[in-house]
Design an enzyme around this catalytic site. Sequence first.
Site, mmCIF file in Angstrom:
data_model
loop_
_atom_site.group_PDB
_atom_site.id
_atom_site.type_symbol
_atom_site.label_atom_id
_atom_site.label_comp_id
_atom_site.label_asym_id
_atom_site.label_seq_id
_atom_site.Cartn_x
_atom_site.Cartn_y
_atom_site.Cartn_z
ATOM 1 N N LEU A 44 0.891 -1.147 0.000
ATOM 2 C CA LEU A 44 0.000 0.000 0.000
ATOM 3 C C LEU A 44 0.931 1.199 0.000
ATOM 4 O O LEU A 44 1.743 1.364 0.910
ATOM 5 C CB LEU A 44 -0.916 -0.024 1.226
ATOM 6 C CG LEU A 44 -2.122 0.892 1.229
ATOM 7 C CD1 LEU A 44 -3.012 0.666 0.001
ATOM 8 C CD2 LEU A 44 -2.937 0.714 2.486
ATOM 9 N N ASP A 45 0.854 2.015 -1.032
ATOM 10 C CA ASP A 45 1.774 3.138 -1.193
ATOM 11 C C ASP A 45 1.792 4.047 0.028
ATOM 12 O O ASP A 45 0.818 4.134 0.767
ATOM 13 C CB ASP A 45 1.379 3.973 -2.417
ATOM 14 C CG ASP A 45 1.500 3.199 -3.703
ATOM 15 O OD1 ASP A 45 2.396 2.345 -3.814
ATOM 16 O OD2 ASP A 45 0.689 3.457 -4.605
ATOM 17 N N ARG A 46 2.885 4.741 0.184
ATOM 18 C CA ARG A 46 3.066 5.660 1.313
ATOM 19 C C ARG A 46 1.949 6.699 1.369
ATOM 20 O O ARG A 46 1.481 7.066 2.440
ATOM 21 C CB ARG A 46 4.431 6.337 1.176
ATOM 22 C CG ARG A 46 4.773 7.264 2.288
ATOM 23 C CD ARG A 46 6.192 7.783 2.103
ATOM 24 N NE ARG A 46 6.452 8.786 3.110
ATOM 25 C CZ ARG A 46 7.220 9.841 2.900
ATOM 26 N NH1 ARG A 46 7.811 10.000 1.739
ATOM 27 N NH2 ARG A 46 7.407 10.705 3.848
#
Length: 182
Positions: A44-46
Amino acid sequence: MARLILFNKPYGVLSQFTDAGSDTARATLSDYVRVPGVYPAGRLDRDSEGLLLLTDDGRLQARIADPRFKLPKTYWVQVEGEPDDASLAALRNGVVLKDGMTRPAEVARIDPPELWPRDPPVRFRKSVPDCWLQLTIREGRNRQVRRMTAAVGLPTLRLVRWRVGEWTLERVPVGDWREVGV
């Protein structure tokens, strides 16, 4: 018995336990989850928020993360602009990205969900409308949902993963986690 943790990842947190090699300190999973032996099942992207699954079972991790299993992932997406029928149809049929055609997505307009405040808040522009979509995909390319909405002229402002397969964020406050039976 396999362990499975549902973590509500805040905005700005890396989906890994260390940030080795970075010049600036960034928040990681170790700031929130102090359970030995568990690892993220997927990414899950930053700059994305929401459900991140962690497990100590390699087979379960593969079943969750590997696109071959086509586990549905549902996102609540705040987009800039008002989607028309054509842009929603394009998402439902699959869109062409630089790395090829996406699988068809399930998409619907939704009322703004009751979510925790984001820090920093999403930018607000009086002259540009925004709306919320619920988007379900069955693959997991890098930044796929953001790239899909951008491809149909709807840049993503906020992205929250709500569900992976049968697991949801229900009753998991932001920055918190709970263990569930597998």
